[in-house]
Write an enzyme that holds these catalytic residues in place. Sequence first.
Site, PDB file in Angstrom:
ATOM      1  N   GLY A  31     129.189  59.652 158.184  1.00 48.95           N
ATOM      2  CA  GLY A  31     127.757  59.639 157.924  1.00 48.95           C
ATOM      3  C   GLY A  31     127.453  58.894 156.643  1.00 48.95           C
ATOM      4  O   GLY A  31     128.150  57.940 156.268  1.00 48.95           O
ATOM      5  N   SER A  35     132.290  61.293 169.311  1.00 49.16           N
ATOM      6  CA  SER A  35     131.393  60.856 168.240  1.00 49.16           C
ATOM      7  C   SER A  35     130.877  59.445 168.512  1.00 49.16           C
ATOM      8  O   SER A  35     131.641  58.528 168.842  1.00 49.16           O
ATOM      9  CB  SER A  35     132.108  60.879 166.891  1.00 49.16           C
ATOM     10  OG  SER A  35     131.297  60.302 165.889  1.00 49.16           O
ATOM     11  N   HIS A  64     130.846  68.002 147.834  1.00 46.06           N
ATOM     12  CA  HIS A  64     129.924  69.103 147.529  1.00 46.06           C
ATOM     13  C   HIS A  64     130.726  70.394 147.631  1.00 46.06           C
ATOM     14  O   HIS A  64     131.574  70.534 148.514  1.00 46.06           O
ATOM     15  CB  HIS A  64     128.760  69.104 148.516  1.00 46.06           C
ATOM     16  CG  HIS A  64     127.731  70.180 148.280  1.00 46.06           C
ATOM     17  ND1 HIS A  64     127.319  70.559 147.016  1.00 46.06           N
ATOM     18  CD2 HIS A  64     127.035  70.956 149.155  1.00 46.06           C
ATOM     19  CE1 HIS A  64     126.411  71.519 147.127  1.00 46.06           C
ATOM     20  NE2 HIS A  64     126.232  71.782 148.409  1.00 46.06           N
ATOM     21  N   GLU A  92     101.206  57.662 145.965  1.00 45.78           N
ATOM     22  CA  GLU A  92     101.397  57.124 144.620  1.00 45.78           C
ATOM     23  C   GLU A  92     102.501  57.840 143.842  1.00 45.78           C
ATOM     24  O   GLU A  92     102.890  57.389 142.766  1.00 45.78           O
ATOM     25  CB  GLU A  92     100.081  57.170 143.846  1.00 45.78           C
ATOM     26  CG  GLU A  92      99.045  56.199 144.399  1.00 45.78           C
ATOM     27  CD  GLU A  92      97.825  56.058 143.504  1.00 45.78           C
ATOM     28  OE1 GLU A  92      97.896  56.460 142.324  1.00 45.78           O
ATOM     29  OE2 GLU A  92      96.803  55.549 143.996  1.00 45.78           O
TER      30      GLU A  92
END
Length: 329
Positions: A26, A51, A108, A231
């Site tokens: 990924g 996959s 992570h 913005e």
Amino acid sequence: MVKAYYNEDADLKNLKGKKIAVLGYGSQGHAQAQNLKDSGLQVVVGLREDSTRRSQAREDGLEVATVAEASRQAEVIMLLLPDTIQKEVYEKEILPYLDEGKALGFSHGFNVIYRQVVPPENVDVFMIAPKSPGHLVRRMYKEDKGVPALMAIHQDYTKNTASLALAYAMGIGSTRAGVLETTFQEETETDLFGEQVVLCGGASKLIKSSFETLVEAGYQPEVAYFECLHELKLIVDLIYENGLAGMRYSVSDTAEYGDLTRGPRVVDERVKEEMRRILEEVQSGEFAREWILENQAGQPSFHSLRQKEKKHLIEEVGQKLRRMMPWIK
């Protein structure tokens, strides 16, 4: 003072002769695998048989195998699959091949800290976490630059884990920019906290609440969208490039005065106290338990909340207005 490492602190020789399994292709997986290959290292990408990313990985010149076969072959296993499936895949397809002296890497720390993935004591466990999306990791590498990364050592069985981790960071280009030392716990807790109170949760709620306030007061939704969402990118880019002071230097005096005098009224001590409670939920594992149980139940609340958010007026208005702005795509 945080410790930082650069090219002169790392040596790719610590990975020479070792096969690296990058599990997942990924955002991070594709970038890290290609960068490692281009750094002259041996890489195999581990993916499910069905996959859709297998053909892309092969087109990119990478060896592809199943997760189990890649784990069996490799001395270094980098687990870059989604947090929600790591536990099952680890137990079935990685752990049986995690022999003594191998290294298990992460970008992570969630599953390690909350014990969804429990490595055996006789392997090295490290983290290299680039602080950018994968496409930027890849782009900066190709430009002979790099993105900063965090490094943490969870288990140092071979007494060589830090050298191995720095070599990995060098392989993906991060030592060109700087690698900061942390721990799995610090990375995980600050990452979850940042996502919940600022980057995703806090920002999205602030945008919606300000949009709703203007619309409820009779202003046109399209004008409210521009002022409260569109913005925001201009301001975030200024902060990203030069910090808060740089942003304030770049905006009008009127905007800066409003920032300094009204901002503290919006995000006041009550908000900060709620932030502390959210941090406590992260630190205690309460959020992790809630999320793990939600996944075990099939994510019913998550899907319900996701569908509800898609129906918000700001999404309807935004889709229409973004068609006026072809440069966004």
